[in-house]
Design an enzyme around this catalytic site. Structure first.
Site, short mmCIF file in Angstrom:
data_model
loop_
_atom_site.label_atom_id
_atom_site.label_comp_id
_atom_site.label_asym_id
_atom_site.label_seq_id
_atom_site.Cartn_x
_atom_site.Cartn_y
_atom_site.Cartn_z
N SER A 40 8.16 -10.64 -4.74
CA SER A 40 7.00 -10.96 -5.58
C SER A 40 7.33 -12.19 -6.40
O SER A 40 8.47 -12.40 -6.81
CB SER A 40 6.71 -9.77 -6.49
N HIS A 85 -3.95 15.59 6.77
CA HIS A 85 -4.60 15.19 5.49
C HIS A 85 -3.59 14.56 4.54
O HIS A 85 -3.78 14.61 3.32
CB HIS A 85 -5.26 16.39 4.80
N LYS A 96 10.68 -6.39 -6.75
CA LYS A 96 9.87 -6.00 -5.59
C LYS A 96 10.46 -6.35 -4.24
O LYS A 96 11.09 -7.38 -4.06
CB LYS A 96 8.51 -6.68 -5.70
N GLU A 130 1.58 -4.86 6.36
CA GLU A 130 0.24 -5.03 5.78
C GLU A 130 -0.58 -6.08 6.53
O GLU A 130 -1.78 -5.91 6.75
CB GLU A 130 0.36 -5.41 4.30
#
Ligand code: ARG
Length: 455
Positions: free
Chosen positions: A276, A155, A282, A289
């Site tokens: 970024s 979980h 970043k 992804e």
């Protein structure tokens, strides 16, 4: 004039040509189509169906067409519909009437099935090799981290301490199954459909075994109706690729949160991350992804083909031309994802300190404390209850189980002794789990050895 134009009084509408044509995507099968034709025409001569010199000229010209296609010298014609008729048309342009003998005893229906099977045979092997590369990379990394303790989760809540190697080896097992599935699918791809004709085979005395040997097929199909209408082998591959992508996507998800500021378990190499356009600080895990994102697309291809095939009557239907784009797209995307994912993993930096700290918090040793009490003679359910109360009081004090004093433990249960501290140390928690399948250093080393031997 169409190769099938005899019974028509009118030429096709331009819209029909464009709509019907598959050349812009099936042209990638040109090599398979040509080698399939060469084997076919060789056999036609061996069987005395066409003269040997015609067969020789067709073979020679097909080879020339092959190299011309590769040199970009052949312009495909939308009006010739697909790769099969484009090549046949060029052949006839070049050698006239002799070229018209190529299609003897053959239909585009068994021809396209052959081309797809030849193409998939190559692709399955190339994807399998990519999976093996990934496994090797994971094994190499695992070898360095059989003592690197990290938390495991259920979980996404901290569960029990394991090692980074154990975690990586979970993926080695998944990719092993993926590899086995590809090998299994290969067996069913490796069946020659040629000789099935349009659907009812042919009256010519074709030597199908000869063609199978020429093209490296292990078996020949036994039912002509099935052979021209079967796309199970494409669906199987799409299903295999979907499962591979699902595994990559689960791994990607973990990579993404492991390199977040909150976790900092790993850092991606600069070469495999991105910045970024506005936020200068970043460093983003775009590759992971995108792999996660492309997974949906591969599933989509599987669904698309299953749906195309649903309720199609036997045998061939033009709907089946819709098999190619999803199959090609899924193969292309899986083949983009696997190597870049492998390189991304190969170059990660592992923050062992952060992993260890992660394993320390969150009472990951609570099960071991309960097991300790069981060994002292308490029933597991009672031990669970006692430890639950201890955990609750630790949370209130803001300490871990290892920070309790022996006196405090004795209040929880008089059976606790000094040896409790060793029993709940993270190293002990991991290495006591030496049962087959467990995370102990020795067990994982053995699993690494077994898996290395399999590659
Ligand atoms: N382009 C077709 C396909 O991909 C080839 C087979 C066509 N056969 C036919 N009878 N129209 O399925």
């Amino acid at each position: 004039m169409k190769l099938w134009g005899g019974r028509f009084q009118k030429s096709t509408d331009k819209l029909t040509d464009d709509f019907n044509s598959s050349i812009h995507f099936d042209k990638r099968l040109y090599r398979q189509d040509i080698f399939g034709s060469i084997a076919h025409v060789k056999m036609l001569a061996c069987q005395g169906i066409i003269p040997a010199e015609d067969s020789a000229l067709i073979q020679k010209t097909l080879r020339e067409i092959l190299s011309d296609i590769e040199d970009g010298k052949v312009e495909f014609d939308v009006a010739a519909e697909d790769i099969h008729m484009n090549i046949e048309q060029v052949l006839i342009e070049r050698i006239g009437d002799t070229g018209k003998k190529l299609h003897t005893g053959r239909s585009r229906n068994d021809q396209v099935a052959l081309d797809m099977r030849m193409y998939l045979k190559e692709e399955v092997i190339s994807i399998k090799n990519m999976v093996i590369d990934l496994q090797r990379t994971l094994l190499d990394l695992a070898k360095q981290h059989t003592r690197t303790i990290m938390p495991s989760y259920t979980h996404l809540q901290k569960a029990q301490p394991i090692t980074f190697a154990h975690h990586l080896m979970a993926y080695v097992e998944m990719f092993k199954r993926d590899k086995e599935r590809l090998e299994d699918t290969y067996k069913r791809v490796n069946v020659l459909p040629l000789g099935s004709g349009a659907l009812a085979a042919t009256t010519y005395n074709l030597d199908r075994d000869f063609v199978a040997r020429e093209l490296g097929f292990d078996a020949i199909s036994l039912n002509s109706l099935d052979a021209v209408s079967d796309r199970d082998f494409c669906i199987e591959l799409l299903s295999n690729l979907s499962t591979i992508m699902m595994h990559l996507s689960r791994f990607s998800e973990e990579i993404i949160f492991w390199c977040s500021h909150e976790f900092q378990f790993i850092e991606l190499d600069d070469a495999f991350s991105t910045g970024s356009s506005i936020m200068p600080q970043k460093k983003n895990p775009d590759i992971a992804e995108l792999v996660r994102g492309k997974t949906g697309r591969v599933y989509g291809s599987l669904m698309a083909l299953l749906t195309t095939m649903k309720a199609l009557p036997l045998a061939y239907n033009k709907d089946m031309q819709e098999d190619k784009e999803p199959v090609f797209d899924a193969i292309d995307n899986a083949k983009m994802c696997l190597p870049i994912f492998t390189d991304m993993i190969r170059t990660i930096r592992v923050n062992e300190t952060r992993m260890h700290e992660g394993a320390k918090g969150g009472f990951t040793n609570a099960t071991d404390l309960a097991d300790y009490l069981v060994k002292k003679g308490i029933a597991f359910r009672d031990a669970h209850e006692i430890v639950g109360k201890v955990v609750f009081s630790c949370i209130q004090k803001g300490i871990g189980l290892e920070d309790m004093t022996l006196e405090e433990y004795k209040q929880a249960s008089p059976l606790v002794e000094e040896d409790v501290f060793k029993a709940i140390s993270l190293e002990e928690c991991v290495n006591k789990r030496s049962i087959v399948g467990g995370p102990s250093e020795e067990t994982v080393k053995k699993a690494i050895e077994i898996n290395e031997a399999l590659l």
